[in-house]
Design a protein around this motif. Structure first.
Motif, short mmCIF file in Angstrom:
data_model
loop_
_atom_site.label_atom_id
_atom_site.label_comp_id
_atom_site.label_asym_id
_atom_site.label_seq_id
_atom_site.Cartn_x
_atom_site.Cartn_y
_atom_site.Cartn_z
N LEU A 10 -12.30 -27.52 -4.84
CA LEU A 10 -13.70 -27.39 -4.43
C LEU A 10 -13.82 -26.93 -2.99
O LEU A 10 -14.67 -26.09 -2.66
N ALA A 11 -12.98 -27.46 -2.10
CA ALA A 11 -13.11 -27.13 -0.69
C ALA A 11 -12.85 -25.66 -0.42
O ALA A 11 -13.15 -25.17 0.66
N LEU A 12 -12.25 -24.96 -1.38
CA LEU A 12 -12.01 -23.53 -1.20
C LEU A 12 -12.96 -22.69 -2.05
O LEU A 12 -12.84 -21.48 -2.10
N PHE A 104 -5.07 -18.82 0.84
CA PHE A 104 -3.94 -19.02 -0.06
C PHE A 104 -3.54 -17.74 -0.79
O PHE A 104 -2.51 -17.70 -1.45
N GLU A 105 -4.35 -16.71 -0.65
CA GLU A 105 -4.03 -15.41 -1.25
C GLU A 105 -3.71 -14.37 -0.17
O GLU A 105 -3.46 -13.20 -0.49
N GLN A 106 -3.70 -14.80 1.08
CA GLN A 106 -3.46 -13.87 2.19
C GLN A 106 -2.01 -13.38 2.19
O GLN A 106 -1.08 -14.11 1.80
N PHE A 118 -9.86 -25.68 9.97
CA PHE A 118 -9.58 -25.18 8.62
C PHE A 118 -8.82 -26.22 7.80
O PHE A 118 -9.18 -26.48 6.65
N PHE A 119 -7.81 -26.81 8.37
CA PHE A 119 -7.00 -27.79 7.65
C PHE A 119 -7.87 -28.93 7.13
O PHE A 119 -7.65 -29.43 6.03
N CYS A 120 -8.86 -29.35 7.91
CA CYS A 120 -9.74 -30.44 7.48
C CYS A 120 -10.75 -30.01 6.43
O CYS A 120 -11.44 -30.84 5.85
N ALA A 121 -10.84 -28.70 6.19
CA ALA A 121 -11.79 -28.19 5.21
C ALA A 121 -11.19 -28.07 3.81
O ALA A 121 -11.93 -27.91 2.84
N ILE A 122 -9.88 -28.12 3.71
CA ILE A 122 -9.25 -28.05 2.40
C ILE A 122 -8.96 -29.46 1.91
O ILE A 122 -8.70 -30.37 2.70
N HIS A 123 -9.02 -29.63 0.59
CA HIS A 123 -8.78 -30.95 0.03
C HIS A 123 -7.35 -31.41 0.35
O HIS A 123 -6.42 -30.59 0.34
N GLU A 128 0.09 -29.63 1.04
CA GLU A 128 1.47 -29.16 0.91
C GLU A 128 1.50 -27.67 0.61
O GLU A 128 2.39 -26.94 1.09
N GLN A 129 0.52 -27.18 -0.16
CA GLN A 129 0.42 -25.74 -0.41
C GLN A 129 0.09 -24.98 0.88
O GLN A 129 0.58 -23.87 1.09
N TYR A 130 -0.73 -25.59 1.73
CA TYR A 130 -1.04 -24.99 3.03
C TYR A 130 0.25 -24.82 3.84
O TYR A 130 0.49 -23.76 4.43
N VAL A 131 1.05 -25.86 3.89
CA VAL A 131 2.29 -25.81 4.66
C VAL A 131 3.20 -24.71 4.12
O VAL A 131 3.78 -23.92 4.88
N GLU A 132 3.33 -24.64 2.81
CA GLU A 132 4.18 -23.62 2.19
C GLU A 132 3.65 -22.22 2.49
O GLU A 132 4.41 -21.31 2.81
#
Length: 205
Positions: A10-12, A104-106, A118-123, A128-132
């Motif tokens: 949802l956050a995205l 995540f598609e960049q 930004f980090f606080c805006a994603i669920h 972990e997907q952000y880190v990857e």
């Protein structure tokens, strides 16, 4: 608003953020570049570093970077209203590239990712997907720098908080933790609730 039964994506969701922008519900916008970030770049010497700012909003940090001679800045936001604003703002500045899309598609390769709300805006389920994703986007030795919340908001919707211990655990597998400490120069409303981060992509053998 979201509830706990709604999907973690949802956050995205583009419509979620479009609604926030169209209703001027942009409480994360402080109206200028974060002092913690500008102080870091005041001391950063490579003006040609490729910089990515995800969830850039009104991109005050990018304005500051341009004013201080940085030449390669990419901005990405999922909300078309935000993108329209910054396209107008930076239309005569070739050193700034603006993308309407999902982090995540960049694609591409960068030396620095700036983290500012930004980090606080994603669920949290996507962290972990952000880190990857950040690891894959960064060049060897690339860094993430900026501020994260050191606070539990108790929200089922953005902003989502966290703690130093959580960030240490999430990032340390892919990044060397060069700095993760209470931010000494937060804006007054956020004093005592932010940590400054400086993480470097680990070198794999």
């Amino acid at each position: 608003m979201a509830n706990k039964s709604e999907p973690i994506s949802l956050a995205l969701d583009r419509q979620f953020w479009e609604t926030r922008w169209n209703n001027n519900e942009t409480g994360w916008d402080i109206g200028y570049a974060s002092p913690a970030i500008t102080d870091f770049f005041d001391r950063y010497e490579n003006k040609n570093a490729a910089i990515l700012i995800p969830g850039c909003g009104n991109a005050y940090e990018a304005e500051y970077l341009v004013q201080h001679g940085f030449t390669d800045i990419t901005l990405i936001d999922i909300a078309s209203k935000a993108v329209e604003n910054i396209q107008n703002k930076f239309q005569d500045l070739p050193q700034v590239k603006v993308i309407c899309g999902d982090f995540f598609e960049q694609t591409g390769k960068y030396d620095i990712i700036i983290e500012q709300t930004f980090f606080c805006a994603i669920h949290p389920g996507l962290r972990e997907q952000y880190v990857e994703k950040a690891y894959n986007l960064l060049n060897p030795g690339g860094i993430i720098t900026g501020v994260l919340f050191d606070k539990d908001f108790g929200n089922p919707h953005p902003p989502f908080g966290g703690s130093q211990e959580e960030y240490q655990q999430i990032f340390s597998g892919k990044f060397d933790i060069l700095k993760l400490e209470r931010c000494s120069n937060s804006i007054p409303p956020r004093a005592g609730t932010e940590v400054f981060i400086h993480f470097r992509k680990k070198i794999t053998l």
